[in-house]
Design an enzyme around this catalytic site. Structure first.
Site, PDB file in Angstrom:
ATOM      1  N   ASN A 212      38.608  82.031  75.964  1.00 21.77           N
ATOM      2  CA  ASN A 212      39.022  81.098  76.761  1.00 21.77           C
ATOM      3  C   ASN A 212      38.070  79.877  77.065  1.00 21.77           C
ATOM      4  O   ASN A 212      37.011  80.127  76.490  1.00 21.77           O
ATOM      5  CB  ASN A 212      40.040  81.497  78.061  1.00 21.77           C
ATOM      6  N   LYS A 291      37.295  91.579  58.151  1.00 22.40           N
ATOM      7  CA  LYS A 291      37.965  90.513  58.404  1.00 22.40           C
ATOM      8  C   LYS A 291      39.336  90.366  57.648  1.00 22.40           C
ATOM      9  O   LYS A 291      39.822  90.593  56.609  1.00 22.40           O
ATOM     10  CB  LYS A 291      37.252  89.325  57.590  1.00 22.40           C
ATOM     11  N   PRO A 309      42.279  95.748  81.302  1.00 23.16           N
ATOM     12  CA  PRO A 309      42.211  96.160  82.806  1.00 23.16           C
ATOM     13  C   PRO A 309      41.961  95.066  83.832  1.00 23.16           C
ATOM     14  O   PRO A 309      41.331  94.312  83.256  1.00 23.16           O
ATOM     15  CB  PRO A 309      41.167  97.374  82.888  1.00 23.16           C
ATOM     16  N   ASP A 310      42.508  95.269  84.912  1.00 20.16           N
ATOM     17  CA  ASP A 310      42.194  94.254  86.044  1.00 20.16           C
ATOM     18  C   ASP A 310      40.969  94.534  86.540  1.00 20.16           C
ATOM     19  O   ASP A 310      40.876  95.654  87.528  1.00 20.16           O
ATOM     20  CB  ASP A 310      43.377  93.862  86.949  1.00 20.16           C
ATOM     21  N   PHE A 331      38.967  84.881  92.312  1.00 19.50           N
ATOM     22  CA  PHE A 331      39.377  83.401  91.881  1.00 19.50           C
ATOM     23  C   PHE A 331      40.689  83.472  91.144  1.00 19.50           C
ATOM     24  O   PHE A 331      40.863  84.370  90.711  1.00 19.50           O
ATOM     25  CB  PHE A 331      38.113  82.752  90.808  1.00 19.50           C
ATOM     26  N   LYS A 349      46.452  91.576  94.494  1.00 17.97           N
ATOM     27  CA  LYS A 349      45.315  92.324  94.317  1.00 17.97           C
ATOM     28  C   LYS A 349      44.563  93.079  95.424  1.00 17.97           C
ATOM     29  O   LYS A 349      43.714  93.885  95.430  1.00 17.97           O
ATOM     30  CB  LYS A 349      44.239  91.534  93.725  1.00 17.97           C
TER      31      LYS A 349
HETATM   32  O1  C5P Z   1      45.437  87.678  87.399  1.00 18.83           O
HETATM   33  P1  C5P Z   1      44.358  86.568  87.414  1.00 18.83           P
HETATM   34  O2  C5P Z   1      43.598  86.759  86.115  1.00 18.83           O
HETATM   35  O3  C5P Z   1      44.813  85.233  87.665  1.00 18.83           O
HETATM   36  O4  C5P Z   1      43.497  86.820  88.456  1.00 18.83           O
HETATM   37  C1  C5P Z   1      42.408  86.284  88.549  1.00 18.83           C
HETATM   38  C2  C5P Z   1      41.134  86.931  89.334  1.00 18.83           C
HETATM   39  O5  C5P Z   1      41.201  88.133  88.966  1.00 18.83           O
HETATM   40  C3  C5P Z   1      39.793  86.360  89.206  1.00 18.83           C
HETATM   41  O6  C5P Z   1      38.905  86.745  90.262  1.00 18.83           O
HETATM   42  C4  C5P Z   1      39.413  87.298  88.074  1.00 18.83           C
HETATM   43  O7  C5P Z   1      38.096  87.411  87.551  1.00 18.83           O
HETATM   44  C5  C5P Z   1      40.094  88.482  88.116  1.00 18.83           C
HETATM   45  N1  C5P Z   1      40.364  89.309  87.013  1.00 18.83           N
HETATM   46  C6  C5P Z   1      39.851  90.522  86.699  1.00 18.83           C
HETATM   47  N2  C5P Z   1      40.031  91.205  85.573  1.00 18.83           N
HETATM   48  C7  C5P Z   1      41.473  91.051  84.830  1.00 18.83           C
HETATM   49  C8  C5P Z   1      42.062  89.634  85.198  1.00 18.83           C
HETATM   50  C9  C5P Z   1      41.519  88.889  86.339  1.00 18.83           C
HETATM   51  O8  C5P Z   1      38.851  90.745  87.155  1.00 18.83           O
HETATM   52  N3  C5P Z   1      41.790  91.652  83.900  1.00 18.83           N
END
Ligand code: C5P
Length: 406
Positions: A212, A291, A309-310, A331, A349
Site C-alpha cells: 500500500n 515469476k 494476523p492482526d 492508528f 481491538k
Molecule cells: O484494522 P485496521 O487495519 O484498520 O487497524 C489499524 C490498526 O491496527 C493500526 O494500528 C495498525 O498498525 C494495526 N494493524 C495491525 N495488524 C494488522 C492490521 C492492522 O497491527 N494486520
C-alpha cells in the site's frame, strides 16, 4: 523551525572538525536559532572567525580581553543570554580543561561561569581514535557527564589523520538533531517504546506483491518524538525509503508475519506499543516460487488470499494475559466517518487509545491531522507537520500514567 527563539553559544576548540562547525552553525540558523560563536585561539588555526561571523551574522568572540562589552565581562554576558552552550568540536585538551574547571580562555571561562542549573552544556568530542579511547579521555567523559554536561556520541570511520576508528565528530545534522532533542520535555524518560511503521509487502511471486501507499513518515516521526522525550525506542519498519531517526533501534521487515515476529520478540521488554504500520490485510495463500507468467489464455491467474494476523490486537491480547503492562496505541486510516469507524476499531481491538486519520490525506505527506480517541471521548490535533503532531501525541500518551514493567 525546530530552534525558533533559541539562543545558542556555539564554542569551537581546536581540531580539524572545525570545518563541520561552519555547516552546523548554518543549520542552526536555518532552524531559527540565533548563534553566538566563541572560538579558542587553536580553533582560529583551523577556520577563520570571518567565516563564522558571516554564517552566524554576529561578530565572533575569541578573547577574554575583548573590550567591546561595556562591562568588559564577555564571559558573563554571553553565558547569561544563552539557552544552551554547545562546544563543537570539543578537543581532548578542551574537555580536560573543562573537567578541572580551568578558565584561562574565553570559551572555558564562559562554560565555567554559565548558570549550571539553567544553561545546559553540550559537548561534541572530536579527536583521533587513540586519543578518544585513552583512559584519561574516557575518565574525563564520565566525569563531565557526572558533573551534568551532555557529552554527545562520537562517529566512527575515516579520520583526518588517515587512521580509522571512533572519535570523529558527529556530522552537523546529527548534532543538530541531538540539540533539538535536548530541548524537548523528557516525558517518557526511561520508557521502552515499540513502534511499527510503514506498509508491509506480501509477496505473490519473487517479483510482485501486495502493498500500500504508506510512506512510514508518521511512524518515523513518532519514533523520533519518543526518543526526544527520553524513551528507548525500537522501530519495526516495513519497506520504506526513510533514514532512521537518531538513537533509535530499527528492525527492517517485509511481510506482516515478519513484523509480528519482530514485535513479539520485543513486546515483553516494552512499556508502550504504538502501531502506525499500514499492515496489508491479506497475503497470498500460496506465493509462487517463480515469476507467474501469462499463459496465453487471456485469463488472469487465480490468486488465493488469506488474512494476515492482526499484530496490534495479538500483542494487546497477550499483554492482557500477562497483566496488561503494555500500553497499546493503534492508528486507524479511514476515508470517511473517522470518529465512528475509529471508535469501533478501538473497542474491537480492545486498546485504550486509537488515533484516527484520513488515509488519502496522510499517506506520503509531511503534514497530517489526528483524532485521538479513548474511552473518555475524542480530541482533535489540527493539521500540522507530522513531527509536531508526533510530539503532541507523545505528550498525550505520557499523561496516561503508564506502568513500567521491570
Ligand atoms: O484494522 P485496521 O487495519 O484498520 O487497524 C489499524 C490498526 O491496527 C493500526 O494500528 C495498525 O498498525 C494495526 N494493524 C495491525 N495488524 C494488522 C492490521 C492492522 O497491527 N494486520
Amino acid at each position: 523551525m525546530h530552534l525558533q527563539g533559541k539562543h545558542i553559544v556555539l564554542g569551537l576548540s581546536g581540531g580539524i572538525a572545525c570545518y563541520k562547525a561552519a555547516e552546523l552553525c548554518r543549520a542552526m540558523v536555518k532552524e531559527g536559532a540565533t548563534v553566538q560563536v566563541v572560538m579558542t585561539e587553536a580553533a582560529a588555526q583551523f577556520i577563520t572567525p570571518v567565516t563564522m561571523q558571516a554564517l552566524s551574522g554576529r561578530p565572533v568572540f575569541d578573547s577574554q580581553w575583548d573590550r567591546r562589552p561595556d562591562n568588559n565581562m564577555a564571559h558573563i554576558n554571553l553565558s547569561r543570554e544563552a539557552d544552551a552552550v554547545l562546544v563543537a568540536p570539543a578537543s581532548a585538551d578542551f574537555m580536560a580543561k573543562l573537567l578541572h574547571g580551568r578558565a584561562d580562555d574565553l570559551l572555558s571561562l564562559l562554560c565555567l561561569a554559565r548558570p549550571i542549573a539553567t544553561v545546559p552544556l553540550l559537548i561534541a568530542p572530536a579527536m583521533n581514535r587513540e586519543m578518544w579511547s585513552h583512559p584519561a579521555t574516557q575518565r574525563n567523559v564520565a566525569q563531565l557527564r557526572a558533573d551534568g554536561s551532555f557529552v554527545l556520541d562520537v562517529g566512527a570511520g575515516d579520520q583526518a589523520c588517515g587512521e580509522q576508528g571512533d572519535g570523529r565528530m558527529l556530522e552537523p545534522e546529527e548534532i543538530l538533531e541531538d540539540l533539538i532533542a535536548h530541548f524537548q520535555p523528557k516525558v517518557l524518560q526511561g520508557r521502552r517504546v515499540l513502534i511499527t511503521a510503514g506498509p508491509t509487502f506480501e509477496a505473490m511471486d519473487p517479483v510482485r506483491g501486495i502493498s500500500n501507499l504508506s510512506s512510514g513518515k508518521m511512524g518515523f516521526a513518532i519514533a523520533r518524538a519518543a526518543r526526544e522525550a527520553g524513551a528507548q525506542v525500537t522501530l519495526v519498519a516495513g519497506p520504506v525509503a526513510l533514514a532512521s531517526p537518531r538513537g533509535v533501534l530499527r528492525i527492517d521487515v517485509r511481510s506482516a508475519q515478519d513484523m509480528l515476529q519482530a514485535c513479539q520478540a520485543q513486546a515483553d521488554a516494552s512499556d508502550i506499543l504504538i502501531a502506525t504500520a499500514a499492515v496489508a490485510d491479506w497475503r497470498s495463500a500460496d506465493a509462487a516460487q517463480h515469476k507467474i507468467k501469462k499463459d496465453g489464455s487471456g485469463l488472469p491467474p487465480e490468486l488465493h488470499l488469506v488474512e494476515n494476523p492482526d499484530i496490534l490486537a495479538t500483542l494487546a491480547a497477550s499483554a492482557r494475559g500477562r497483566s496488561g503492562a503494555l500500553f497499546c496505541v493503534g492508528f486507524a486510516a479511514e476515508s470517511q466517518n473517522l470518529l465512528e469507524l475509529a471508535s469501533a476499531k478501538r473497542v474491537r481491538k480492545d486498546i485504550p487509545l486509537i488515533v484516527g486519520n484520513i488515509g488519502p490525506q496522510t499517506f506520503g505527506q509531511d503534514n497530517n491531522a489526528l483524532l485521538l480517541i479513548d474511552a473518555q471521548g475524542a480530541t482533535e490535533l489540527p493539521r500540522n507537520s507530522k513531527i509536531a503532531l508526533a510530539r503532541q501525541l507523545i505528550a498525550r500518551i505520557a499523561q496516561y500514567g503508564i506502568r513500567t514493567i521491570s
